[in-house]
Design a protein around this motif. Structure first.
Motif, PDB file in Angstrom:
ATOM      1  N   ALA A 163       0.820  -1.201   0.000  1.00 24.73           N
ATOM      2  CA  ALA A 163       0.000   0.000   0.000  1.00 24.73           C
ATOM      3  C   ALA A 163       0.863   1.263   0.000  1.00 24.73           C
ATOM      4  O   ALA A 163       0.582   2.237  -0.718  1.00 24.73           O
ATOM      5  CB  ALA A 163      -0.931  -0.004   1.212  1.00 24.73           C
ATOM      6  N   VAL A 164       1.948   1.253   0.798  1.00 25.02           N
ATOM      7  CA  VAL A 164       2.837   2.411   0.856  1.00 25.02           C
ATOM      8  C   VAL A 164       3.570   2.590  -0.463  1.00 25.02           C
ATOM      9  O   VAL A 164       3.704   3.703  -0.987  1.00 25.02           O
ATOM     10  CB  VAL A 164       3.836   2.253   2.023  1.00 25.02           C
ATOM     11  CG1 VAL A 164       4.889   3.364   1.983  1.00 25.02           C
ATOM     12  CG2 VAL A 164       3.097   2.279   3.361  1.00 25.02           C
ATOM     13  N   MET A 169       6.252   5.055  -4.137  1.00 21.34           N
ATOM     14  CA  MET A 169       7.397   4.475  -4.842  1.00 21.34           C
ATOM     15  C   MET A 169       7.382   4.834  -6.326  1.00 21.34           C
ATOM     16  O   MET A 169       7.402   3.968  -7.195  1.00 21.34           O
ATOM     17  CB  MET A 169       7.420   2.956  -4.668  1.00 21.34           C
ATOM     18  CG  MET A 169       8.776   2.334  -5.004  1.00 21.34           C
ATOM     19  SD  MET A 169       8.786   0.584  -4.632  1.00 21.34           S
ATOM     20  CE  MET A 169      10.421   0.150  -5.213  1.00 21.34           C
ATOM     21  N   SER A 170       7.327   6.086  -6.632  1.00 22.85           N
ATOM     22  CA  SER A 170       7.430   6.591  -7.994  1.00 22.85           C
ATOM     23  C   SER A 170       7.518   8.107  -7.915  1.00 22.85           C
ATOM     24  O   SER A 170       7.247   8.711  -6.876  1.00 22.85           O
ATOM     25  CB  SER A 170       6.213   6.177  -8.836  1.00 22.85           C
ATOM     26  OG  SER A 170       5.049   6.840  -8.406  1.00 22.85           O
ATOM     27  N   SER A 171       7.895   8.714  -9.016  1.00 18.10           N
ATOM     28  CA  SER A 171       7.987  10.174  -9.030  1.00 18.10           C
ATOM     29  C   SER A 171       6.626  10.826  -8.857  1.00 18.10           C
ATOM     30  O   SER A 171       6.517  11.965  -8.400  1.00 18.10           O
ATOM     31  CB  SER A 171       8.624  10.648 -10.347  1.00 18.10           C
ATOM     32  OG  SER A 171       7.853  10.183 -11.447  1.00 18.10           O
ATOM     33  N   ALA A 172       5.561  10.063  -9.196  1.00 19.34           N
ATOM     34  CA  ALA A 172       4.218  10.622  -9.040  1.00 19.34           C
ATOM     35  C   ALA A 172       3.852  10.839  -7.581  1.00 19.34           C
ATOM     36  O   ALA A 172       3.011  11.676  -7.251  1.00 19.34           O
ATOM     37  CB  ALA A 172       3.188   9.699  -9.696  1.00 19.34           C
ATOM     38  N   GLY A 173       4.517  10.090  -6.686  1.00 21.12           N
ATOM     39  CA  GLY A 173       4.224  10.239  -5.265  1.00 21.12           C
ATOM     40  C   GLY A 173       5.087  11.255  -4.565  1.00 21.12           C
ATOM     41  O   GLY A 173       4.942  11.482  -3.359  1.00 21.12           O
ATOM     42  N   ASP A 174       5.994  11.896  -5.313  1.00 23.14           N
ATOM     43  CA  ASP A 174       6.885  12.879  -4.698  1.00 23.14           C
ATOM     44  C   ASP A 174       6.091  14.069  -4.179  1.00 23.14           C
ATOM     45  O   ASP A 174       5.328  14.702  -4.912  1.00 23.14           O
ATOM     46  CB  ASP A 174       7.915  13.348  -5.727  1.00 23.14           C
ATOM     47  CG  ASP A 174       8.932  14.297  -5.109  1.00 23.14           C
ATOM     48  OD1 ASP A 174       9.302  14.084  -3.943  1.00 23.14           O
ATOM     49  OD2 ASP A 174       9.349  15.237  -5.800  1.00 23.14           O
TER      50      ASP A 174
END
Length: 268
Positions: A163-164, A169-174
């Motif tokens: 879930a985390v 875990m990608s640039s989209a989550g920065d």
């Protein structure tokens, strides 16, 4: 003499011969050359490891020379005084001794080796979680928080990590916020940054010390720096004048003094 230097002996060509001279000169402070004629009466030169040469000073300085090959395949043998010569960095405190640039800079070299070992060990033996998720405390049947925390099984841990990862875990989550609720109580950063570990600054400082000991700069070894053509030309000129030319002069003077009598016609 130039023809001899192109192929000094059956094993060493010119590049190997010069490389062995310079490597021994910088490692030990001296480089030795053995010369003579082979079975065909042709002249030969050999650049030998300086660790093979045992010098005797009986009755005067440099009166005897013994060669002890390190491989054990050949027993030690004596060399006539006129058949061996050396190029060296003189020790001003003792005419029998030499100064090794490597030994003079050994602390920086050993520090660099220790730094690389520590760097590698930190990767080989380190544990590298970037963050730690602190799970919220247990609650009783009335909704009251307890002092204990739940012990998650493998499936629950995997579900939480998935879930985390799906969020961050990608640039989209920065830049997305971490939501702290009854499940995730706290998030702590675990991994050291390169700045905190200071490998980069330490490496640059040690490298600069080693480079200075051998008259080098980053431009000469091809490192891309914030320099221009004028700086590169000056760096190359200084390297040639202050490092290469003195070495070439040492070799030239030594060979001229040593090999000159080989080609001098006796006076009538």
């Amino acid at each position: 003499v130039l023809d001899i230097l192109e192929k000094p002996n059956p094993i060493q060509k010119k590049n190997e011969f010069i490389f062995c001279l310079i490597a021994n000169l910088y490692l030990t402070g001296e480089a030795w050359i053995i010369g003579g004629t082979n079975k065909k009466k042709q002249p030969e030169l050999w650049a030998i490891p300086s660790t093979w040469v045992d010098v005797e000073h009986k009755g005067g300085l440099f009166t005897g020379f013994k060669i002890r090959p390190g491989d054990g395949m050949v027993s030690e043998f004596e060399v006539p005084k006129g058949a061996i010569t050396r190029i060296y960095f003189p020790d001003p405190s003792d005419p029998k001794k030499v100064i090794s640039p490597v030994l003079a800079n050994i602390q920086a070299i050993e520090t660099d080796e220790a730094l690389q070992t520590a760097h590698k060990t930190s990767f080989d033996q380190g544990i590298f979680p970037k963050i730690a998720l602190s799970i919220g405390p247990n609650i009783d049947h009335t909704g009251k928080q307890l002092k204990t925390r739940p012990v998650m099984d493998a499936e629950q841990r995997e579900s939480l990590m998935s879930a985390v990862q799906s969020i961050w875990m990608s640039s989209a989550g920065d830049g997305l916020p971490a939501i702290l609720d009854g499940l995730i109580d706290d998030v702590k950063v675990m991994q050291n940054t390169p700045v905190e570990m200071d490998y980069q600054n330490s490496s640059e400082m040690i490298k600069a010390r080693i480079f200075q000991a051998f008259g080098l700069n980053p431009i000469i070894v091809g490192e891309m720096t914030a320099s221009n053509k004028a700086q590169a030309l000056v760096a190359e000129r200084n390297f040639c004048r202050n490092v290469l030319f003195p070495l070439a002069d040492q070799i030239s003077v030594c060979l001229t003094d040593w090999m000159g009598p080989w080609y001098t016609k006796p006076k009538n």
